[in-house]
Design a protein around this motif. Structure first.
Motif, mmCIF file in Angstrom:
data_model
loop_
_atom_site.group_PDB
_atom_site.id
_atom_site.type_symbol
_atom_site.label_atom_id
_atom_site.label_comp_id
_atom_site.label_asym_id
_atom_site.label_seq_id
_atom_site.Cartn_x
_atom_site.Cartn_y
_atom_site.Cartn_z
ATOM 1 N N SER A 95 81.948 35.769 135.138
ATOM 2 C CA SER A 95 82.335 36.688 134.058
ATOM 3 C C SER A 95 81.746 38.080 134.269
ATOM 4 O O SER A 95 82.435 39.078 134.052
ATOM 5 N N VAL A 96 80.504 38.165 134.721
ATOM 6 C CA VAL A 96 79.887 39.472 134.974
ATOM 7 C C VAL A 96 80.608 40.178 136.117
ATOM 8 O O VAL A 96 80.912 41.375 136.036
ATOM 9 N N LEU A 97 80.912 39.430 137.183
ATOM 10 C CA LEU A 97 81.630 40.007 138.317
ATOM 11 C C LEU A 97 83.016 40.495 137.893
ATOM 12 O O LEU A 97 83.416 41.622 138.221
ATOM 13 N N LEU A 98 83.746 39.662 137.143
ATOM 14 C CA LEU A 98 85.079 40.065 136.691
ATOM 15 C C LEU A 98 85.017 41.269 135.745
ATOM 16 O O LEU A 98 85.863 42.164 135.828
ATOM 17 N N MET A 99 84.022 41.275 134.840
ATOM 18 C CA MET A 99 83.863 42.441 133.942
ATOM 19 C C MET A 99 83.654 43.709 134.762
ATOM 20 O O MET A 99 84.250 44.756 134.483
ATOM 21 N N HIS A 100 82.810 43.622 135.772
ATOM 22 C CA HIS A 100 82.526 44.778 136.626
ATOM 23 C C HIS A 100 83.789 45.244 137.362
ATOM 24 O O HIS A 100 84.094 46.437 137.399
ATOM 25 N N LEU A 101 84.512 44.295 137.941
ATOM 26 C CA LEU A 101 85.725 44.652 138.673
ATOM 27 C C LEU A 101 86.794 45.242 137.754
ATOM 28 O O LEU A 101 87.408 46.256 138.086
ATOM 29 N N LEU A 102 87.012 44.591 136.620
ATOM 30 C CA LEU A 102 88.074 45.054 135.726
ATOM 31 C C LEU A 102 87.772 46.413 135.111
ATOM 32 O O LEU A 102 88.666 47.255 134.991
ATOM 33 N N THR A 103 86.520 46.633 134.715
ATOM 34 C CA THR A 103 86.183 47.919 134.089
ATOM 35 C C THR A 103 85.920 49.004 135.121
ATOM 36 O O THR A 103 86.370 50.131 134.960
ATOM 37 N N GLY A 104 85.179 48.671 136.171
ATOM 38 C CA GLY A 104 84.787 49.670 137.165
ATOM 39 C C GLY A 104 85.864 49.999 138.170
ATOM 40 O O GLY A 104 86.191 51.157 138.404
ATOM 41 N N ARG A 105 86.413 48.989 138.772
ATOM 42 C CA ARG A 105 87.381 49.201 139.850
ATOM 43 C C ARG A 105 88.790 49.451 139.332
ATOM 44 O O ARG A 105 89.532 50.263 139.862
#
Length: 134
Positions: A95-105
């Motif tokens: 979930s942390v990885l997906l949050m980072h990818l979805l918001t950041g990338r």
């Protein structure tokens, strides 16, 4: 007999999702509060997810998977708790990885990303809970 198993599995999935709604409300409320207070996404996600996870263990053990209890109804199964924690740490990492990818990338708004991440983690968590934890 297979129809009964399918119905029982479906009812169990519905119970899991009912508990999940409560977990999600706790998770989203705490995340939104922490985010509105200026906390960065990753720590807010960890804290809010952990609160929902604690609630999840209690209710899924007592309601969703009670028919699958490995011991007496009043016993405490340490290994079950360890498996639950391991599963949820893996799901938290995802979930942390997906949050980072979805918001950041991908530039998706944080609360929209949170909803998308929640959909993915619910599926992973149900099958992990059903097949491995409880």
């Amino acid at each position: 007999m297979p129809d009964r198993q399918i119905n029982a599995g479906f009812i169990q999935f519905l119970k899991f999702n009912a508990v999940g709604v409560l977990n999600t409300l706790i998770d989203f409320a705490i995340f939104t509060l922490l985010h509105s207070l200026g906390m960065m996404n990753a720590p807010a996600q960890i804290i809010s997810y952990s609160a929902g996870t604690a609630n999840s263990f209690i209710w899924n053990k007592k309601v969703t998977f009670r028919d699958r209890d490995r011991g007496s109804k009043d016993s405490f199964d340490r290994m079950q708790l360890v498996r639950f924690i391991v599963l949820n740490l893996v799901v938290l990492g995802i979930s942390v990885l997906l949050m980072h990818l979805l918001t950041g990338r991908f530039g998706i708004q944080v609360l929209v990303a949170k909803v998308l991440v929640t959909v993915v983690t619910v599926v992973i968590n149900f099958f992990g809970s059903r097949k491995w934890v409880f």
